[in-house]
Design an enzyme around this catalytic site. Structure first.
Site, PDB file in Angstrom:
ATOM      1  N   ARG A  32       0.860  -1.176   0.000  1.00 59.39           N
ATOM      2  CA  ARG A  32       0.000   0.000   0.000  1.00 59.39           C
ATOM      3  C   ARG A  32       0.907   1.239   0.000  1.00 59.39           C
ATOM      4  NH1 ARG A  32      -2.112  -3.683   3.698  1.00 59.39           N
ATOM      5  NH2 ARG A  32      -4.274  -4.286   3.274  1.00 59.39           N
ATOM      6  N   LYS A  57      -3.231  -1.689   8.248  1.00 58.59           N
ATOM      7  CA  LYS A  57      -4.598  -2.219   8.275  1.00 58.59           C
ATOM      8  C   LYS A  57      -4.650  -3.608   8.917  1.00 58.59           C
ATOM      9  CE  LYS A  57      -7.449  -1.093   5.028  1.00 58.59           C
ATOM     10  NZ  LYS A  57      -8.135  -1.012   3.725  1.00 58.59           N
ATOM     11  N   HIS A 121      -2.848   2.243  -5.348  1.00 57.28           N
ATOM     12  CA  HIS A 121      -3.422   0.951  -4.982  1.00 57.28           C
ATOM     13  C   HIS A 121      -3.543   0.041  -6.201  1.00 57.28           C
ATOM     14  CE1 HIS A 121      -4.886  -1.134  -1.437  1.00 57.28           C
ATOM     15  NE2 HIS A 121      -5.759  -1.741  -2.213  1.00 57.28           N
ATOM     16  N   ARG A 124      -0.836  -2.500  -6.157  1.00 59.38           N
ATOM     17  CA  ARG A 124      -1.143  -3.637  -5.277  1.00 59.38           C
ATOM     18  C   ARG A 124      -2.079  -4.616  -5.981  1.00 59.38           C
ATOM     19  NH1 ARG A 124      -1.135  -5.396   0.019  1.00 59.38           N
ATOM     20  NH2 ARG A 124      -3.110  -6.099   0.907  1.00 59.38           N
ATOM     21  N   HIS A 147      -3.139 -10.363   3.663  1.00 52.94           N
ATOM     22  CA  HIS A 147      -4.562 -10.331   4.005  1.00 52.94           C
ATOM     23  C   HIS A 147      -4.838 -11.253   5.190  1.00 52.94           C
ATOM     24  CE1 HIS A 147      -5.660  -9.265  -0.430  1.00 52.94           C
ATOM     25  NE2 HIS A 147      -5.409  -8.182   0.270  1.00 52.94           N
ATOM     26  N   TYR A 156      -8.705 -11.893  -6.722  1.00 50.24           N
ATOM     27  CA  TYR A 156      -7.631 -12.050  -7.699  1.00 50.24           C
ATOM     28  C   TYR A 156      -7.682 -13.406  -8.403  1.00 50.24           C
ATOM     29  CZ  TYR A 156      -5.931  -8.054  -5.082  1.00 50.24           C
ATOM     30  OH  TYR A 156      -5.840  -6.841  -4.471  1.00 50.24           O
TER      31      TYR A 156
END
Length: 170
Positions: A32, A57, A121, A124, A147, A156
């Protein structure tokens, strides 16, 4: 010299190498904007070829291998800039701000004639889609992108054109 020369990323730019390296690292490691801007030299093991990725995050941290072109670019950057804890710094040797990285990517999109707005982004997302299209499984992709919830990773692999390629092959 025009007023944007310092922020331009043309080969003759003072910051072209920094900017290109920042984009390369952000893309390859699915970082990010805040993560690439916060990257510090103690997270980079040039001799071992490893990058210690700290996620924002509440993401899961990881250790990623660095490729040859990344190592060369980082070594050059380290040689050419004033010693500072942060890898990517402004002309005043302060950490590059995410807002500045956003502006850089937006400017590059405009210079490339993109018909829509470009933002960091997308690097990413590009990383996630590229790795999925190369056949990496969803769990490995989840770990690479940091994640915590696999639902964020599934996007994805759902569109990967080769996802069924090896089904029923022995």
């Amino acid at each position: 010299m025009d007023s944007q020369a310092g922020s331009d990323t043309a080969p003759s730019s003072r910051y072209g190498h920094r900017d290109a390296t920042m984009i390369l690292i952000a893309y390859r490691h699915g970082l990010r904007a805040s993560e690439v801007c916060d990257l510090q030299w103690h997270q980079v093991e040039l001799a071992a070829g490893r990058l210690h990725v700290r996620r924002s995050k509440r993401g899961t941290p990881a250790v990623h291998p660095l490729q040859g072109d990344e190592l060369r670019a980082l070594r050059r950057l380290q040689r050419e800039q004033v010693p500072t804890p942060h890898v990517f710094v402004s002309e005043r040797s302060a950490p590059m701000a995410p807002k500045s990285f956003h502006a850089l990517i937006q400017r590059l999109g405009e210079r490339a004639g993109m018909p829509f707005a470009i933002h960091p982004h997308m690097l990413r997302h590009g990383c996630g889609y590229e790795l999925a299209n190369k056949g990496h499984d969803t769990r490995a992709l989840q770990a690479w992108l940091g994640h915590r919830n696999i639902q964020h990773t599934v996007r994805y692999t759902e569109l990967a054109p080769n996802r069924f390629r090896d089904f029923w092959r022995g």
